[in-house]
Design an enzyme around this catalytic site. Structure first.
Site, short mmCIF file in Angstrom:
data_model
loop_
_atom_site.label_atom_id
_atom_site.label_comp_id
_atom_site.label_asym_id
_atom_site.label_seq_id
_atom_site.Cartn_x
_atom_site.Cartn_y
_atom_site.Cartn_z
N TYR A 1 0.85 -1.19 0.00
CA TYR A 1 0.00 0.00 0.00
C TYR A 1 0.88 1.24 0.00
O TYR A 1 1.72 1.42 0.89
CB TYR A 1 -0.92 0.01 1.22
CG TYR A 1 -1.78 1.26 1.32
CD1 TYR A 1 -2.71 1.56 0.31
CD2 TYR A 1 -1.67 2.12 2.40
CE1 TYR A 1 -3.49 2.70 0.39
CE2 TYR A 1 -2.47 3.26 2.49
CZ TYR A 1 -3.37 3.54 1.48
OH TYR A 1 -4.15 4.67 1.56
N LEU B 1 3.57 9.53 -2.04
CA LEU B 1 4.59 9.68 -3.08
C LEU B 1 4.58 11.13 -3.52
O LEU B 1 3.57 11.62 -4.03
CB LEU B 1 4.32 8.75 -4.26
CG LEU B 1 5.22 8.93 -5.49
CD1 LEU B 1 6.69 8.76 -5.12
CD2 LEU B 1 4.83 7.93 -6.59
N ASN C 1 11.06 15.15 -14.06
CA ASN C 1 12.45 14.76 -14.31
C ASN C 1 12.68 13.28 -14.02
O ASN C 1 13.82 12.84 -13.94
CB ASN C 1 13.40 15.61 -13.46
CG ASN C 1 13.52 17.03 -13.97
OD1 ASN C 1 13.73 17.25 -15.16
ND2 ASN C 1 13.38 18.00 -13.09
N HIS D 1 -4.65 5.15 -2.93
CA HIS D 1 -5.85 5.98 -3.05
C HIS D 1 -5.44 7.37 -3.53
O HIS D 1 -4.38 7.88 -3.16
CB HIS D 1 -6.57 6.09 -1.70
CG HIS D 1 -7.02 4.78 -1.16
ND1 HIS D 1 -6.68 4.34 0.10
CD2 HIS D 1 -7.78 3.80 -1.71
CE1 HIS D 1 -7.22 3.15 0.30
NE2 HIS D 1 -7.88 2.80 -0.78
N ASN E 1 -7.32 14.61 -8.92
CA ASN E 1 -5.86 14.70 -9.02
C ASN E 1 -5.40 14.10 -10.34
O ASN E 1 -4.85 13.00 -10.40
CB ASN E 1 -5.21 13.98 -7.84
CG ASN E 1 -3.72 14.27 -7.72
OD1 ASN E 1 -3.11 14.85 -8.62
ND2 ASN E 1 -3.14 13.88 -6.60
N GLU F 1 -1.48 5.62 -14.16
CA GLU F 1 -1.97 4.86 -15.32
C GLU F 1 -0.84 4.60 -16.31
O GLU F 1 -0.79 3.55 -16.95
CB GLU F 1 -3.12 5.60 -15.98
CG GLU F 1 -4.41 5.58 -15.17
CD GLU F 1 -5.57 6.25 -15.88
OE1 GLU F 1 -5.30 6.99 -16.86
OE2 GLU F 1 -6.72 6.06 -15.45
N ARG G 1 2.07 4.05 -15.47
CA ARG G 1 2.89 3.01 -14.84
C ARG G 1 2.11 1.72 -14.63
O ARG G 1 2.43 0.92 -13.77
CB ARG G 1 3.44 3.52 -13.50
CG ARG G 1 4.29 4.78 -13.59
CD ARG G 1 5.38 4.68 -14.65
NE ARG G 1 6.19 3.51 -14.43
CZ ARG G 1 7.26 3.47 -13.63
NH1 ARG G 1 7.64 4.57 -13.03
NH2 ARG G 1 7.95 2.37 -13.48
#
Length: 276
Positions: A139, A143, A152, A180, A185, A193, A195
């Site tokens: 979880y 980040l 970058n 979540h 956002n 998405e 990733r």
């Protein structure tokens, strides 16, 4: 891309008190002048200041103490010129416990950004019941990247380190990584998405921002052979595939039987002609 290196805040060999358990399994990368390292207790003040700048969340002091010292968390910092410019915090837990925990509101202030509850019931459907009984999940709690260093590849570098950490043989039991995010956002949604995170569920009024409920999304990335529960369409496709396979097998068996019958008939006919 530079070679993988281990970076310590004080440029000294890591001690048992300031490093994470199993940190040798995490590839710590150096791209140009950006390096990754685990958080240590001395980072608390800097990390707290950065999180207050990056997120409208009033985390309690105990949270910062945990992520900078507890082995419960995977807390990795991106460092540039000895300053932290990016951070990822994640946790590995048994899937069966996902919906048993409740996270208290971070603050009672209407001016701050708090969660209304713990993990929503929708998260219980991330894995099939048969797989979830023995599986773990990762979880992502947080980040973030400093505004002046975004776009970058710092966020990708941090996420890659977590992904590599969770896809080792020692952590094959981790079948999914989830998080979540606010439905509004868009930068975060686009990032995840890209990733290979997929939208799992819609969470109405999951967040409380300045006294108002805001909707959220759960995003999931399946790893180590993990997969979502089957839908009715998945079952139909599975049984259709079995029927096609069975039909092909029956056709093959029928062909083989025909060959045997022809061979046997040919032998009988040859033997009969020989007797005459």
């Amino acid at each position: 891309m530079a070679q993988f290196t281990l970076y310590n805040k004080h440029s000294a060999p890591p001690s048992s008190e300031s490093t994470r358990v199993d940190c040798e399994h995490v590839p710590l990368c150096s791209i140009n002048d950006v390096q990754l390292r685990f958080l240590v207790p001395d980072d608390l003040t800097e990390v707290r200041q950065l999180c207050q700048e990056w997120f409208p969340i009033d985390y309690p002091l105990s949270w910062y103490e945990d992520i900078t010292s507890s082995t419960r968390f995977f807390a990795l910092a991106a460092v540039y010129n000895l300053a932290i410019i990016g951070l990822i915090v994640a946790e590995i837990k048994p899937y069966r416990n996902v919906n048993k925990e409740v996270i208290a509101n971070m603050s009672d202030s209407d001016e701050l950004y708090t969660r209304l509850s713990g993990f929503p019931m929708q998260d219980k459907g991330i894995l099939p019941d048969s797989m979830g009984r023995s599986a773990d999940v990762g979880y992502i709690l947080s980040l973030g990247v400093h505004r002046s260093h975004r776009r970058n590849g710092i966020g990708s570098l941090l996420l890659d380190a977590l992904m590599n950490h969770l896809t080792t043989a020692e952590r094959h039991s981790v079948k999914a990584i989830f998080l979540h995010t606010l439905t509004t956002n868009q930068p975060a949604i686009f990032f995840y998405e890209k990733r290979r995170f997929t939208l799992h569920s819609f969470l109405p009024y999951y967040y409380n921002i300045r006294g108002k409920g805001k909707d959220g999304f759960t995003y999931v990335n399946y790893i180590n052979g993990g997969h979502p529960p089957w839908t009715l369409l998945d079952h139909i496709k599975h049984y259709a595939s079995m029927v096609r396979h069975t039909s092909s097998l029956c056709a093959w068996l029928a062909g083989r039987v025909q060959q045997v019958v022809r061979w046997f008939y040919h032998k009988l006919l040859t033997r009969f002609n020989f007797i005459e």
